[in-house]
Write a protein that holds these residues in place. Structure first.
Motif, PDB file in Angstrom:
ATOM      1  N   GLY A 255     -34.739  78.374   1.108  1.00 20.22           N
ATOM      2  CA  GLY A 255     -34.618  78.023  -0.308  1.00 20.22           C
ATOM      3  C   GLY A 255     -34.524  79.226  -1.222  1.00 20.22           C
ATOM      4  N   THR A 256     -34.251  80.404  -0.648  1.00 14.97           N
ATOM      5  CA  THR A 256     -34.091  81.616  -1.455  1.00 14.97           C
ATOM      6  C   THR A 256     -32.786  82.314  -1.082  1.00 14.97           C
ATOM      7  OG1 THR A 256     -35.347  82.961   0.128  1.00 14.97           O
ATOM      8  CG2 THR A 256     -36.578  81.985  -1.709  1.00 14.97           C
ATOM      9  N   GLY A 257     -32.223  83.001  -2.031  1.00 16.56           N
ATOM     10  CA  GLY A 257     -31.001  83.762  -1.826  1.00 16.56           C
ATOM     11  C   GLY A 257     -30.551  84.333  -3.153  1.00 16.56           C
ATOM     12  N   GLY A 258     -29.331  84.866  -3.169  1.00 13.95           N
ATOM     13  CA  GLY A 258     -28.885  85.403  -4.447  1.00 13.95           C
ATOM     14  C   GLY A 258     -27.597  86.179  -4.380  1.00 13.95           C
ATOM     15  N   ILE A 259     -27.304  86.824  -5.504  1.00 19.69           N
ATOM     16  CA  ILE A 259     -26.079  87.597  -5.700  1.00 19.69           C
ATOM     17  C   ILE A 259     -26.457  88.924  -6.349  1.00 19.69           C
ATOM     18  CG2 ILE A 259     -23.771  87.639  -6.740  1.00 19.69           C
ATOM     19  CD1 ILE A 259     -24.245  84.523  -7.196  1.00 19.69           C
ATOM     20  N   VAL A 260     -25.889  90.003  -5.853  1.00 14.29           N
ATOM     21  CA  VAL A 260     -25.979  91.300  -6.531  1.00 14.29           C
ATOM     22  C   VAL A 260     -24.584  91.578  -7.082  1.00 14.29           C
ATOM     23  CG1 VAL A 260     -26.563  93.739  -6.331  1.00 14.29           C
ATOM     24  CG2 VAL A 260     -27.746  92.059  -4.906  1.00 14.29           C
ATOM     25  N   TRP A 261     -24.483  91.665  -8.405  1.00 17.33           N
ATOM     26  CA  TRP A 261     -23.198  91.700  -9.094  1.00 17.33           C
ATOM     27  C   TRP A 261     -22.758  93.107  -9.475  1.00 17.33           C
ATOM     28  CZ3 TRP A 261     -20.623  87.133  -9.815  1.00 17.33           C
ATOM     29  CH2 TRP A 261     -21.357  85.946  -9.856  1.00 17.33           C
ATOM     30  N   ARG A 262     -21.458  93.313  -9.540  1.00 14.71           N
ATOM     31  CA  ARG A 262     -20.879  94.413 -10.298  1.00 14.71           C
ATOM     32  C   ARG A 262     -20.704  93.885 -11.713  1.00 14.71           C
ATOM     33  NH1 ARG A 262     -15.374  96.170  -8.023  1.00 14.71           N
ATOM     34  NH2 ARG A 262     -14.552  94.816  -9.659  1.00 14.71           N
ATOM     35  N   PRO A 263     -21.159  94.596 -12.722  1.00 13.37           N
ATOM     36  CA  PRO A 263     -21.205  94.039 -14.075  1.00 13.37           C
ATOM     37  C   PRO A 263     -19.891  93.442 -14.577  1.00 13.37           C
ATOM     38  CG  PRO A 263     -22.463  96.065 -14.007  1.00 13.37           C
ATOM     39  CD  PRO A 263     -21.812  95.935 -12.673  1.00 13.37           C
ATOM     40  N   ASP A 264     -18.771  94.154 -14.394  1.00 10.77           N
ATOM     41  CA  ASP A 264     -17.508  93.633 -14.917  1.00 10.77           C
ATOM     42  C   ASP A 264     -17.089  92.359 -14.195  1.00 10.77           C
ATOM     43  OD1 ASP A 264     -17.007  95.425 -12.599  1.00 10.77           O
ATOM     44  OD2 ASP A 264     -14.914  94.895 -12.927  1.00 10.77           O
ATOM     45  N   PHE A 265     -17.405  92.236 -12.913  1.00  7.05           N
ATOM     46  CA  PHE A 265     -17.036  91.036 -12.174  1.00  7.05           C
ATOM     47  C   PHE A 265     -17.904  89.859 -12.611  1.00  7.05           C
ATOM     48  CE2 PHE A 265     -16.941  88.316  -8.314  1.00  7.05           C
ATOM     49  CZ  PHE A 265     -15.567  88.099  -8.261  1.00  7.05           C
TER      50      PHE A 265
ATOM     51  N   ARG B 181     -20.020 101.046  -2.078  1.00  3.54           N
ATOM     52  CA  ARG B 181     -18.881 100.312  -1.524  1.00  3.54           C
ATOM     53  C   ARG B 181     -18.059  99.623  -2.604  1.00  3.54           C
ATOM     54  NH1 ARG B 181     -19.343 103.486   1.687  1.00  3.54           N
ATOM     55  NH2 ARG B 181     -20.861 103.449   3.364  1.00  3.54           N
ATOM     56  N   GLY B 182     -18.531  99.669  -3.841  1.00  7.96           N
ATOM     57  CA  GLY B 182     -17.786  99.037  -4.929  1.00  7.96           C
ATOM     58  C   GLY B 182     -17.739  97.528  -4.821  1.00  7.96           C
ATOM     59  N   ILE B 183     -18.729  96.936  -4.186  1.00  7.34           N
ATOM     60  CA  ILE B 183     -18.727  95.495  -3.948  1.00  7.34           C
ATOM     61  C   ILE B 183     -18.881  94.745  -5.275  1.00  7.34           C
ATOM     62  CG2 ILE B 183     -19.994  93.607  -2.840  1.00  7.34           C
ATOM     63  CD1 ILE B 183     -20.748  95.652  -0.633  1.00  7.34           C
ATOM     64  N   ALA B 184     -17.998  93.776  -5.494  1.00  6.39           N
ATOM     65  CA  ALA B 184     -18.025  93.017  -6.751  1.00  6.39           C
ATOM     66  C   ALA B 184     -19.167  92.012  -6.770  1.00  6.39           C
ATOM     67  CB  ALA B 184     -16.690  92.305  -6.960  1.00  6.39           C
ATOM     68  N   ALA B 185     -19.435  91.392  -5.622  1.00  2.39           N
ATOM     69  CA  ALA B 185     -20.558  90.457  -5.518  1.00  2.39           C
ATOM     70  C   ALA B 185     -21.032  90.431  -4.076  1.00  2.39           C
ATOM     71  CB  ALA B 185     -20.155  89.060  -5.969  1.00  2.39           C
ATOM     72  N   LEU B 186     -22.285  90.773  -3.864  1.00  3.97           N
ATOM     73  CA  LEU B 186     -22.913  90.676  -2.547  1.00  3.97           C
ATOM     74  C   LEU B 186     -23.750  89.404  -2.538  1.00  3.97           C
ATOM     75  CD1 LEU B 186     -23.540  92.462   0.156  1.00  3.97           C
ATOM     76  CD2 LEU B 186     -25.801  92.583  -0.901  1.00  3.97           C
ATOM     77  N   CYS B 187     -23.426  88.479  -1.652  1.00  2.23           N
ATOM     78  CA  CYS B 187     -24.154  87.220  -1.554  1.00  2.23           C
ATOM     79  C   CYS B 187     -25.089  87.287  -0.350  1.00  2.23           C
ATOM     80  CB  CYS B 187     -23.177  86.060  -1.409  1.00  2.23           C
ATOM     81  SG  CYS B 187     -22.063  85.885  -2.835  1.00  2.23           S
ATOM     82  N   PHE B 188     -26.350  86.966  -0.558  1.00  2.00           N
ATOM     83  CA  PHE B 188     -27.343  87.094   0.503  1.00  2.00           C
ATOM     84  C   PHE B 188     -28.224  85.853   0.555  1.00  2.00           C
ATOM     85  CE2 PHE B 188     -29.433  88.670  -3.302  1.00  2.00           C
ATOM     86  CZ  PHE B 188     -30.720  88.170  -3.204  1.00  2.00           C
ATOM     87  N   THR B 189     -28.861  85.658   1.691  1.00  2.00           N
ATOM     88  CA  THR B 189     -29.876  84.620   1.824  1.00  2.00           C
ATOM     89  C   THR B 189     -31.213  85.277   2.119  1.00  2.00           C
ATOM     90  OG1 THR B 189     -30.294  82.431   2.757  1.00  2.00           O
ATOM     91  CG2 THR B 189     -29.700  84.174   4.318  1.00  2.00           C
ATOM     92  N   GLY B 190     -32.288  84.613   1.719  1.00  4.39           N
ATOM     93  CA  GLY B 190     -33.603  85.214   1.895  1.00  4.39           C
ATOM     94  C   GLY B 190     -34.276  84.894   3.210  1.00  4.39           C
TER      95      GLY B 190
END
Length: 390
Positions: free
Chosen positions: A212-222, A194-203
């Motif tokens: 108290g958990t979560g995170g970001i899956v990044w596109r490197p350039d972003f 999907r070309g997502i620049a940043a996917l923000c999630f909670t655990g």
């Protein structure tokens, strides 16, 4: 015994292995990350976090062949969104978002708006959907620097067509940030496709991990274009007085929630063993039963999609003649049924659905609910409605 139907707030119960792995870390491991003498205990912590990153990168089909370096751990999706939004946007920039967003998106954007960021809120329809054609028109009109979108509504369960929306962002060369608070663990998501620049999630919701958990899956350039929200000790590059640019260190100052990451890692294993598709199929069966029951109740006013196509099993409704907070209280008082009334930290979404300021009662089954739970809830609701009409 209570009947828990508030999984959109947090999933409960958790798989037993989540608590076991958290306890195991606290009782038998316990070393901090990158802040020891390289003992066996230190190495085990390093391996735990590295494995958890790799599992998250694989789960969301991350960029650069699922490179775990582009997974950042945060304390929740709200922190993740703040890291991305406040780290990227500068005065003079323009951001497009939707009218179905949670306050985790809207409040940071309104804060930045006061500092010179232009915020454009795209109106969704009364079922909570953003039209892809309207979305493209708004891009042409406003020429934004970034898009921030909720994948699925925490109020009514409407799932946005991110395949079409992200495809448009790719066509226009725009970074898109996705709030996957409700969909992570419920739906397959491919960040790379999907070309997502940043996917923000909670655990702690669909991923079945601890709070108290979560995170970001990044596109490197972003990730390179985003400044860290918090700076400090990373357990690395300690000779330098400036924040390191390398990932994952750049966005992970201070001690991570290591027991939480141990629990989240175990939860992802539990999901992988059963398959997101199988979990989703069961959730949809429960959703169908609940949807049919609510639609078949003349006194109930259901908001959002009226079929399971394009929605999660998250249902917002009101009952004629009832205040939704009173209804929630009665369900809990008489039958120990746990739901959630009110505005669900999403006043803009309620305005879109036509339920502001009274809000609605939200019911959200989870993977540990069964069909008899739905029947019990519907029977209890019907009895309340019947009693109030007599």
């Amino acid at each position: 015994m209570s009947l828990y139907l508030n999984n959109a707030a947090t999933s409960w119960p958790k798989p037993r292995v989540v608590a076991e792995e958290m306890s195991n870390f606290i009782l038998n491991a316990g070393a901090n990350l990158g802040r020891g003498s390289a003992s066996d205990r230190d190495v085990r912590t390093l391996g735990l976090v590295a494995d958890a990153r790799a599992k998250i990168a694989a789960l969301f089909d991350g960029h650069s062949d699922r490179d775990p370096r582009y997974v950042t751990f945060t304390s929740n999706v709200t922190e993740a969104l703040n890291v991305v939004i406040k780290g990227f946007l500068r005065p003079g920039m323009t951001v497009l978002t939707s009218s179905m967003e949670h306050n985790a998106v809207i409040r940071p954007l309104r804060s930045l708006e006061r500092r010179g960021v232009k915020v454009i809120v795209m109106r969704c329809d009364r079922n909570g959907f953003l039209s892809p054609s309207f979305f493209e028109e708004e891009i042409k009109k406003h020429r934004p620097n970034v898009i921030v979108l909720n994948h699925a509504s925490n109020v009514c369960g409407a799932i946005q067509d991110i395949e079409a929306l992200c495809g448009t962002c790719i066509d226009y060369g725009l970074p898109v940030v996705i709030d996957a608070a409700q969909t992570a663990g419920h739906l397959p998501i491919s960040v790379s496709k999907r070309g997502i620049a940043a996917l923000c999630f909670t655990g702690h919701k669909g991923l079945l991990g601890p709070q108290g958990t979560g995170g970001i899956v990044w596109r490197p350039d972003f990730a390179e274009a985003v400044s860290p929200l918090i700076e400090g000790g990373t357990g690395s590059f300690s000779h330098e007085e400036v924040q390191p640019d390398k990932l994952p260190d750049k966005f992970e100052s201070g001690t991570l929630n290591l027991p939480g990451i141990a629990g989240l890692s175990a939860a992802v294993d539990w999901i992988d063993a059963r398959g997101i598709k199988n979990i989703a199929e069961k959730s949809n069966r429960l959703g169908e039963k609940l949807l049919d029951g609510l639609l078949g109740m003349p006194e109930a006013i259901l908001y959002g999609p009226k079929t399971m196509a394009g929605r999660l099993p998250i249902f917002a409704f009101n009952v004629k003649g009832w205040d939704n907070a009173e209804l929630a209280f009665k369900l809990n008082d008489r039958w120990k049924i746990e739901t959630r009334p009110g505005l669900h930290c999403a006043p803009l979404a309620h305005r879109t659905l036509g339920t502001f300021p009274e809000g609605a009662l939200r019911v959200s089954p989870g993977p540990f609910n069964e069909e008899e739970d739905i029947e019990f809830f519907l029977n209890a609701l019907s009895e309340l409605v019947k009693d109030s009409g007599e």
